[in-house]
Design an enzyme around this catalytic site. Structure first.
Site, mmCIF file in Angstrom:
data_model
loop_
_atom_site.group_PDB
_atom_site.id
_atom_site.type_symbol
_atom_site.label_atom_id
_atom_site.label_comp_id
_atom_site.label_asym_id
_atom_site.label_seq_id
_atom_site.Cartn_x
_atom_site.Cartn_y
_atom_site.Cartn_z
ATOM 1 C CD GLU A 188 -3.238 -1.119 1.821
ATOM 2 O OE1 GLU A 188 -3.531 -0.058 2.390
ATOM 3 O OE2 GLU A 188 -3.917 -2.161 1.901
HETATM 4 C C1 LIG Z 1 2.120 -9.564 0.788
HETATM 5 C C2 LIG Z 1 1.918 -8.579 -0.325
HETATM 6 C C3 LIG Z 1 0.624 -8.197 -0.669
HETATM 7 C C4 LIG Z 1 0.417 -7.303 -1.738
HETATM 8 N N1 LIG Z 1 -0.870 -7.011 -2.139
HETATM 9 C C5 LIG Z 1 -1.057 -6.308 -3.288
HETATM 10 C C6 LIG Z 1 -2.375 -6.148 -3.848
HETATM 11 O O1 LIG Z 1 -3.384 -6.620 -3.303
HETATM 12 N N2 LIG Z 1 -2.509 -5.500 -5.031
HETATM 13 C C7 LIG Z 1 -1.440 -4.964 -5.683
HETATM 14 O O2 LIG Z 1 -1.634 -4.382 -6.750
HETATM 15 N N3 LIG Z 1 -0.176 -5.059 -5.166
HETATM 16 C C8 LIG Z 1 0.039 -5.732 -4.004
HETATM 17 N N4 LIG Z 1 1.314 -5.881 -3.495
HETATM 18 C C9 LIG Z 1 2.420 -5.191 -4.131
HETATM 19 C C10 LIG Z 1 2.974 -4.060 -3.277
HETATM 20 O O3 LIG Z 1 2.082 -2.988 -3.280
HETATM 21 C C11 LIG Z 1 4.372 -3.730 -3.842
HETATM 22 O O4 LIG Z 1 5.249 -4.718 -3.347
HETATM 23 C C12 LIG Z 1 4.848 -2.355 -3.473
HETATM 24 O O5 LIG Z 1 4.089 -1.396 -4.141
HETATM 25 C C13 LIG Z 1 6.322 -2.153 -3.825
HETATM 26 O O6 LIG Z 1 6.594 -2.555 -5.127
HETATM 27 P P1 LIG Z 1 7.808 -3.564 -5.419
HETATM 28 O O7 LIG Z 1 7.750 -4.645 -4.425
HETATM 29 O O8 LIG Z 1 7.769 -3.931 -6.851
HETATM 30 O O9 LIG Z 1 9.129 -2.723 -5.111
HETATM 31 P P2 LIG Z 1 9.877 -1.725 -6.104
HETATM 32 O O10 LIG Z 1 8.930 -0.727 -6.640
HETATM 33 O O11 LIG Z 1 10.687 -2.503 -7.070
HETATM 34 O O12 LIG Z 1 10.843 -0.987 -5.084
HETATM 35 C C14 LIG Z 1 12.017 -1.598 -4.549
HETATM 36 C C15 LIG Z 1 12.598 -0.641 -3.503
HETATM 37 O O13 LIG Z 1 12.947 0.606 -4.118
HETATM 38 C C16 LIG Z 1 12.309 1.683 -3.451
HETATM 39 N N5 LIG Z 1 11.943 2.712 -4.426
HETATM 40 C C17 LIG Z 1 11.250 2.547 -5.572
HETATM 41 N N6 LIG Z 1 11.090 3.713 -6.200
HETATM 42 C C18 LIG Z 1 11.687 4.653 -5.424
HETATM 43 C C19 LIG Z 1 11.865 6.069 -5.529
HETATM 44 N N7 LIG Z 1 11.374 6.764 -6.547
HETATM 45 N N8 LIG Z 1 12.520 6.709 -4.545
HETATM 46 C C20 LIG Z 1 13.013 6.033 -3.487
HETATM 47 N N9 LIG Z 1 12.900 4.697 -3.337
HETATM 48 C C21 LIG Z 1 12.237 4.018 -4.294
HETATM 49 C C22 LIG Z 1 11.070 1.052 -2.826
HETATM 50 O O14 LIG Z 1 10.583 1.808 -1.742
HETATM 51 C C23 LIG Z 1 11.603 -0.299 -2.398
HETATM 52 O O15 LIG Z 1 12.279 -0.155 -1.184
HETATM 53 C C24 LIG Z 1 1.536 -6.763 -2.428
HETATM 54 C C25 LIG Z 1 2.834 -7.136 -2.048
HETATM 55 C C26 LIG Z 1 3.032 -8.042 -1.038
HETATM 56 C C27 LIG Z 1 4.438 -8.472 -0.715
#
Ligand SMILES: Cc1cc2nc3c(=O)[nH]c(=O)nc-3n(C[C@H](O)[C@H](O)[C@H](O)COP(=O)(O)OP(=O)(O)OC[C@H]3O[C@@H](n4cnc5c(N)ncnc54)[C@H](O)[C@@H]3O)c2cc1C
Length: 511
Positions: free
Chosen positions: A289
């Protein structure tokens, strides 16, 4: 359970339909949800996480239907859901729209159930869409406004987590109080050792603040007519980080038993207090979220947007000198009115809030910090200009100050309300609010100092050195996990299955 409910209620079908649905959609789907149909929110994809604007699931318009193709990752409730909210892009216009999709429709498939370090009961999966025919009436809101719908939905959706986190903190406080009284070391209950006592005092004061934060933000949302974007983001970010710290402290105070699993505790005859599980369950709150970093960015943008708008041509490197000079009049006019009161109001504020009794000095400090933060963001703009947007060190500290100010305000208002209502625990609340504000003010002072006195430039240099491979020597002397570049590739399960059409086995990325 709270993740299941949050995904369904706040970001699944009910909330976007409440906000953007047509009367027909509400009539058709809300009774179904009320009767028990579980829904899910499908935004994330294998290659797209924090930056959903670049999602690749497609919705191609074909007369009265849209043809949906793509893959969504980590869809919470996805393996149980009857209904999904799916965000997809029209490849012709590049715009993203949001759709209601029934998981019974041909072409919708749960490809895989995901498993995590915590939230073991979470029904979460990879869902694919292959030529799914979505009727036009299932478009939520306007065509092309899907991302705005997703993000707006998340604004209120985010309020579940801070409430959940306050619950976690209360549970931890209960565990620590019982345990630190009962456990004796060196002849006294462990809470009699000052280090432990301080941890417990901080935990209680922070729990009170967390409770105040989610209550204030949620009441503002319930009252309506107010844009709670910032409050919801601050509540989500502040409470999730505090909950993680509190669970960590709880684990520390439980000592070895904190690290031991419930079943192991039970197996050797002790009560299975689930601190190890709480820690695993709690960690995800800083990621989903909106991750902590994205929440900081989101709030920072709101803070600097007005300055960037006012500075306009002046900080635009593409503008010619005469255009920059032309913009100067407007800028000076704006800041001539905006800036001086941020200093002058300080004098009139000295005697303010005297009816707040023991809380008055904290409230005055909140007021001073607000003005100081406004000044410092202006100074930051003056120094960094257009580069300000990328100065995450500066911006994130400013946001941390904002969140502390918000937490103090929420805590003070709640305490005041308890005093005014003659609440039987008002005196205890004053004690907690006072301690919380003392440590929060200390944190704010440190953050203000670090806005201008920090190691950001050195860290930028060292990060570039690490990322350029110049510090790779440091990684020697440990086992080789086979982490070549293929190990870090994100993968689409559907693509992979296509490549391996004849087998169900998914080989590991390397090895
Ligand atoms: C248990 C679980 C439930 C989930 N449920 C849902 C759901 O119901 N629906 C859905 O759509 N998604 C869901 N998600 C996805 C979740 O919302 C994403 O994991 C989250 O948005 C982060 O995306 P990512 O994991 O791809 O990390 P990435 O976007 O790849 O980021 C990796 C790291 O880089 C950092 N980062 C990225 N961009 C920047 C920036 N511009 N500046 C500084 N730091 C940055 C991030 O904060 C993170 O620390 C779920 C994930 C999990 C693990």
């Amino acid at each position: 359970m709270s993740a299941l409910l949050s995904a369904h209620q706040s970001i699944g079908i009910p909330q976007p339909l409440k906000l953007f649905g047509t009367p027909e959609q509400k009539k058709k789907y809300l009774p179904r949800c009320a009767a028990g149909a579980i829904s899910a929110f499908a935004l994330t994809e294998p290659h797209v996480g924090s930056d959903p604007a670049s999602l690749s699931t497609t919705a191609v318009r074909d007369g009265d239907i849209f043809l949906l193709n793509g893959e969504k990752l980590w869809c919470t409730d996805g393996t149980l859901a009857e209904l999904l909210v799916v965000m997809a892009r029209d490849p012709a216009t590049k715009k993203i729209s949001a759709f209601i999709v029934d998981t019974d429709w041909p072409g919708v498939k749960v490809e895989y159930r995901c498993h995590f370090m915590g939230l073991k009961a979470l029904a979460n999966g990879v869902i694919s869409f292959c030529d799914v025919r979505v009727p036009r009436e299932n478009l939520i809101g306007e065509e092309g406004k899907g991302l705005r719908i997703a993000l707006t939905t998340l604004n209120t959706g985010r309020l579940t987590l801070p409430a959940v986190c306050a619950g976690i903190a209360k549970q931890c406080l209960k565990i620590c109080r019982g345990w630190s009284n009962a456990r004796h070391q060196w002849g006294v209950p462990i809470w009699k050792h000052e280090a432990v006592a301080h941890m417990i005092a901080d935990m209680a004061a922070t729990t009170f603040a967390m409770d105040s934060v989610w209550m204030l933000a949620s009441q503002m949302a319930d009252r309506g007519g107010y844009d709670i974007r910032l409050e919801a983001a601050a509540a989500k970010e502040w409470n999730t980080v505090r909950a993680w710290e509190i669970v960590d402290t709880t684990l520390q105070l439980r000592g070895g038993r904190g690290y031991e699993t419930e079943s192991s505790l039970k197996g050797r005859g002790e009560y299975p207090i689930p601190v190890e599980r709480m820690m695993r369950d709690c960690r995800i709150n800083l990621i989903f979220e909106g991750s902590s970093e994205i929440m900081h960015l989101f709030m920072a943008r709101e803070a600097v947007d007005k300055h960037l708008e006012v500075a306009g041509a002046m900080i635009d490197p593409k503008k010619a000198t005469n255009e920059k000079l032309g913009a100067l009049g407007g800028i000076l006019g704006f800041y001539a009115k905006w800036y001086p009161p941020l200093w002058l109001k300080g004098f009139s504020a000295l005697s303010q809030y005297s009816d707040w009794g023991p809380l008055a000095s904290h409230l005055r400090s909140v007021e001073r910090s607000c003005r100081k933060l406004a000044r410092e963001s202006f100074h930051g703009m003056a120094v960094y200009q257009a580069k300000m947007e990328r100065k995450q060190g500066f911006l994130f500290r400013a946001v941390d100050i904002v969140m502390e100010i918000f937490a103090m305000s929420a805590t003070l208002c709640r305490t005041r309300r308890m005093i005014d209502d003659g609440h039987p625990e008002a005196q205890q609340a004053i004690e907690l609010a006072d301690l919380f504000c003392r440590s929060s003010r200390r944190k704010v002072r440190r953050l203000f100092h670090e806005l201008w006195s920090n190691d950001d430039a050195v860290k930028n240099r060292v990060a570039a050195s690490v990322m350029g491979g110049r510090q790779a020597w440091l990684e020697g002397g440990v086992l080789d996990l086979g982490l070549d570049e293929r190990a870090f590739q994100t993968r689409s399960l559907v693509e992979l299955r296509k490549q391996l059409a004849e087998t169900d086995a998914i080989p590991a990325a390397t090895g």
